[in-house]
Design a protein around this motif. Structure first.
Motif: not given
Lengths: 654, 376
Positions: A39-41, B232-248
């Motif tokens: 959702q955030v994304v 600096t943390d922007w990349q990391l945050n985006q990477a983790t968020k995007g990664f998580a958004a992949g779900r199953l």
């Protein structure tokens, strides 16, 4: 060697632990937190953008566009998607703009380029649909007929999104259409990538409105305004043409200047009221005839143009005529020569209630309900506020009462229309974007103001008035104009000043009237009599209308007009001669008075309740003040128009 | 414990075949992912073509090297290390202009017309080969610090220092770790490793403190610093968020949005995030499984290698793939501070792909030789 194998096992174990940690972490992020982050994304990376809907078109009655929305475009170019930059630049240079340095630079470096036009459909025709070209449509209001009828049409907010005045405002919700919505994917820099499959909702264009306005008559009216401004340099002038058979407003023109002579945006034909003066005299005459207070042959003494009206307190009020009369005045003669003394003397035969009711029946003091924002309601004092013996004579002369030009036109329309007051309208038809008619104007009878017989007699008076011997003689065309002039002093700072409002209200032609025309000219310079300022203007406009190509006039019905001229015979002596028209009876109007339902007004303020009931043609009797608790007859009951509905309010009248 | 007896050449070779298949699979998956990650970039097409060319060259190298007796690498170890040091040194020579131009604040590439090369990737291979050769040569002497562990550590440390000066902290760390892995396998004393570990920690902390950006990243990682989101943390945050958004099951191939410039290095340093977003947890498990099997096969080959050199070589090469992959994943999932480590086989970058495939070639060569040793 054996040691090495054990150590390899250990390394393998360490890496396995690491892999397990990764699996757990991935599972936590994707399976446990995944929904939240998805959702955030989605919020972060998609953008919902409103797609403007084109505004509906406003047409005149014959389908000529008066206001239309033109689609224009901003051009966005995605530099890295253009296939052949040189060819694109060549097209851009010929079609859109000569300055291409920045575009060239953007194409070379693969950056985005924005050209804020707006550009016309023709300009973007060749680049439309090219890969890498994104057109952002915007809509601009265009006026194909120029400034014609602009006060009536009104204006839009600077972003063309909302109507701020006139019909644009009154019909805003219809004209607006429904904006669409598209979902764009957004990158970190906020640039968007359109994906056509993601249009969430297509924009729906607004409804098209056809006005009752006749473009040619409107042009004639506005030309008339120009002429009157050139000749008399007034502060304000209004002209209204109305079809008395249907209530359709065929032309409505206003012009107003401030003290420095600069033009003001105004729609004073609907929005500003004035004391009509003598143009209101026929309505008092109609009251007298309706109540049978004037018998044929009744006459009053002319007093040589100067008379003192005795008041209750023993004082006198001087009443003068600008055209002193020598022979006794019949009612017809009174209207014909516009005698103040005559009408005041006759009006003393009415009590305030009767006088009020008569004028109210013609629509004085209540808004006509024409489709326009902030319509003025004029002013007609309640009879219990009338100072006995003093207010009545004023009202009879057209003072202490205010009307808007449209109210006056509607009231004259009732006289032209055998006594039936119709609700005036400016909207003929509304069509949905698919072309379906969602509204079509049907003549709406407000009420019967007077009987057909009385209306006919009044028309006879008006014929005399507009004859050469009458004050409105200068309005005459082919001898078939009926009408009444008015010249009233203007109230400035609560005092009657030496400034005047000259007016003329006319009906044309005498037989089977097709037009009602009202002209008001405020603060003319030089001559100020309605007969000299407004009446000639009416003649000029009617002549133009007759020679125009396709106005709403039916010329075939004007063929035997000359016959009626006999009615314009001076009637200095004896009873008036309205009977001339008996041999040419006016056809009954098409709309019938039908029973109608009493609306539910419980809970309304008394003002709103009265307005609602008036609109449906009922008379209103108010019992108490404040919000309405019940009505008699009750809501939903059927009642003939013109009948009285009593509304009960929760508070006693103080 | 002795190596499992090998009876027949065909038994010997299934591991090497499977290894080849996995390497090919990961490479192809990698090229597809790079294509997807770079698809919104104007240069995306070129990126994929470069990757394809590197895969072709790498595959050729793999096939050739796999057929060469790995014993030859003993002789090539010193020259290889020398070449690596020279290349790394070139990076540090000022005034060479375009040849070692700074990219993103670091000199990591040697740019030649038509090609560029990342010497630190070569170092990853060279250090393993050289350390394996040294450890095999020293034999039991390895247990003495002066004669065994010390010299190896000094050389490895020197190469690592050159890489650190680029600067490239993560690769320098990997090099030291790989040197350690080889020594550990060769039987170095655990006590000495403890000392080494303490030393490396001090070194690491020192290196982190030396550069403000590293210090800031470390603080962000530990949650001790403000304004991480913007910087600096922007990349990391985006990477983790995007990664998580992949779900199953993921957003689907090509549908991920991380690459829309939310992640500057979506196709290289953060490729795993891109894969996680587009292929979901299932895709991540698949990747973990593939790398897991790779390591398992590598270690299996190492355990059954015919001689100590082959054993150390196979262990080092396997660890090189496994450790780099683990660190890349850990960074991508926010378990480690951001560093620029490529995912072996998959991330865009020709040096990485070619050197990884070369390493697999050597690994296969070791595996192939087991049979001959048994037959001997």
């Amino acid at each position: 060697m054996a040691k090495s194998e054990a150590r390899i096992q250990a390394l393998q174990g360490i890496l396995l632990l690491g892999a397990l940690a990764m699996a757990v972490r991935a599972g936590y992020l994707q399976l446990v937190k995944g929904g939240h982050y998805a959702q955030v994304v989605a919020r972060q990376r998609t953008e919902h953008r409103v797609l403007d809907a084109p505004r509906g078109v406003i047409y005149d009655r014959s389908g000529t566009a008066l206001a239309a929305s033109l689609e224009q475009y901003h051009v966005d170019v995605a530099g890295n998607q253009i296939r052949s930059p040189e060819a694109f630049i060549a097209i851009y240079r010929t079609d859109i703009g000569k300055r291409t340095e920045l575009l060239r630079q953007a194409l070379r470096s693969g950056e985005d380029f924005y050209a804020n036009g707006p550009f016309t459909a023709g300009q973007v025709r060749r680049i439309r649909g090219m890969k890498g070209v994104y057109l952002r449509p915007i809509y601009r209001r265009e006026y194909p007929s120029g400034p014609l009828a602009r006060p009536l049409i009104g204006a839009l907010s600077p972003d063309s999104a909302r109507g701020t005045s006139g019909l644009e405002r009154f019909l805003d919700s219809l004209l607006q259409g429904r904006p669409g919505e598209a979902v764009f994917i957004k990158d970190a820099a906020g640039r968007t990538y359109e994906s056509p499959g993601r249009m969430a909702r297509a924009p729906i264009r607004g409804y098209d409105v056809t006005l009752t306005i006749d473009k040619e008559l409107q042009e004639i009216a506005e030309g008339g305004l120009s002429a009157v401004f050139k000749e008399f340099t007034p502060q304000r002038a209004d002209i209204i043409f109305l079809n008395p058979r249907t209530g359709e407003v065929l032309a409505a023109a206003s012009r107003e200047v401030d003290d420095a002579g600069r033009p003001l945006a105004t729609a004073s034909f609907f929005q500003s009221s004035f004391e009509p003066g003598s143009t209101a005299k026929p309505f008092t005459a109609a009251a007298l005839l309706s109540l049978d207070r004037v018998k044929p042959g009744d006459q009053v003494a002319p007093e040589g143009g100067h008379w003192k009206l005795p008041l209750r307190n023993g004082r006198f009020r001087p009443i003068t005529d600008d055209h002193p009369q020598k022979v006794p005045l019949s009612l017809a003669r009174t209207i014909q020569v516009s005698s103040n003394i005559g009408i005041v003397k006759f009006s003393t035969r009415l009590n305030p209630d009767e006088h009020f009711d008569a004028l109210r029946s013609f629509g004085f003091g209540s808004p006509t309900g024409v489709e326009f924002p902030a319509e003025a309601s004029g002013k007609l004092y309640r009879p219990d506020e009338w100072r006995p013996g003093e207010h009545g004579p004023s009202v009879a002369m057209g003072y202490n009462v205010e009307v808007t030009p449209i109210q006056l036109a509607a009231a004259y329309g009732a006289i032209a229309n055998d006594g039936l007051l119709l609700a005036p309208t400016v909207i003929k038809e509304i069509r949905s974007p698919e072309g379906k008619v969602v509204y079509r104007h049907e003549p709406l009878v407000v009420r019967r103001a007077v009987s057909a017989r009385v209306a006919e007699e009044i028309r006879g008076f008006l014929a005399l008035s507009a004859a050469d011997s009458g004050t409105g003689g200068q309005a005459q065309v082919k001898g078939v104009v009926l009408g009444k002039t008015g010249t009233a002093k203007l109230v400035i700072n609560r005092r009657y000043s030496n400034e005047h409002a000259a007016s003329f209200a006319g009906i044309f032609p005498a037989k089977d009237p097709q037009l009602v025309v009202v002209v008001r000219v405020e603060k003319p310079h030089g001559v100020y009599y309605g007969g000299f300022v407004a009446a000639p203007l009416v003649r000029r406009m009617l002549s133009q209308a007759l020679s125009a190509r396709k106005t709403a006039l039916d010329r075939s019905r004007l063929a035997d007009d000359q016959v009626v001229q006999t009615g314009a015979r001076p009637a200095d002596s004896g009873p008036p001669a309205p009977r001339t028209w008996v041999e040419l009876p006016l056809r009954p109007v098409t709309p019938r008075i039908e029973n109608r339902l009493v609306p539910d007004v419980v809970g309304f303020s008394s003002r709103a309740a009265a307005a609602s009931l008036h609109r449906r043609g009922f008379r209103v009797r108010l019992d108490g003040l404040g919000s309405i608790t019940r009505t008699l007859p009750e809501a939903g009951d059927s009642l003939a128009a013109g009948k009285t509905v009593t509304v009960f309010a929760n508070r006693e009248r103080p | 414990m002795s190596p499992a007896p090998v009876e027949h050449p065909s038994d010997v070779r299934w591991e090497t075949r499977l290894l080849g298949v996995i390497a090919a699979t990961l490479t192809v998956f990698g090229i597809a992912s790079v294509y997807s990650a770079a698809s919104f970039d104007a240069q995306g097409g070129r990126e994929v073509l470069k990757q394809l060319s590197a895969a072709a060259v790498g595959a050729f190298a793999l096939l050739v090297v796999a057929r060469i007796d790995y014993q030859r690498w003993r002789g090539w170890a010193w020259p290889l290390l020398g070449l690596t040091v020279i290349l790394l040194a070139v990076l540090l020579v000022p005034g060479l202009g375009a040849i070692n131009r700074k990219i993103n604040g670091a000199r990591r590439w040697i740019n030649l017309p038509g090609a560029s090369f990342q010497p630190s990737e070569l170092a990853r291979f060279a250090v393993v080969v050289w350390a394996a050769m040294m450890a095999a040569k020293k034999g039991d002497q390895i247990r003495q610090f002066k004669k065994g562990m010390g010299p190896v550590l000094v050389v490895t440390g020197f190469v690592s220092l050159l890489v650190l000066l680029e600067p490239n902290l993560s690769m320098a760390t990997i090099l030291v770790l790989l040197g350690g892995v080889v020594l550990f396998t060769a039987g170095a004393r655990i006590g000495q490793f403890m000392l080494l570990f303490v030393f490396v920690v001090f070194l690491g902390v020192g290196a982190i403190m030396a550069k403000p950006y590293r210090f800031h990243r470390a603080k962000c990682f530990l949650g001790l610093a403000a304004n991480c989101e913007e910087q600096t943390d922007w990349q990391l945050n985006q990477a983790t968020k995007g990664f998580a958004a992949g779900r199953l099951t993921g957003t689907g191939f090509g549908e991920g949005q991380l690459k829309l410039h939310y992640l500057p290095e979506a196709s290289s340093d953060f490729l795993f995030s891109t894969v996680g977003e587009e292929w979901g947890f299932l895709g991540v498990m698949f990747l973990l499984g593939m790398f897991g099997v790779t390591c398992w096969l590598g270690f299996r080959i190492a355990q059954t290698a015919p001689d100590p050199f082959g054993q150390y070589l196979a262990t080092g090469l396997t660890a090189s793939i496994g450790l780099t992959a683990l660190m890349h994943m850990a960074v991508n999932m926010g378990l480690m501070p951001t560093t620029g480590l490529a995912l072996p086989f998959m991330s865009s970058g020709r040096s990485n792909l070619m050197v990884t495939l070369l390493g697999v070639g050597v690994l296969i060569s070791v595996g192939r030789m087991r049979g001959r040793a048994a037959l001997r």
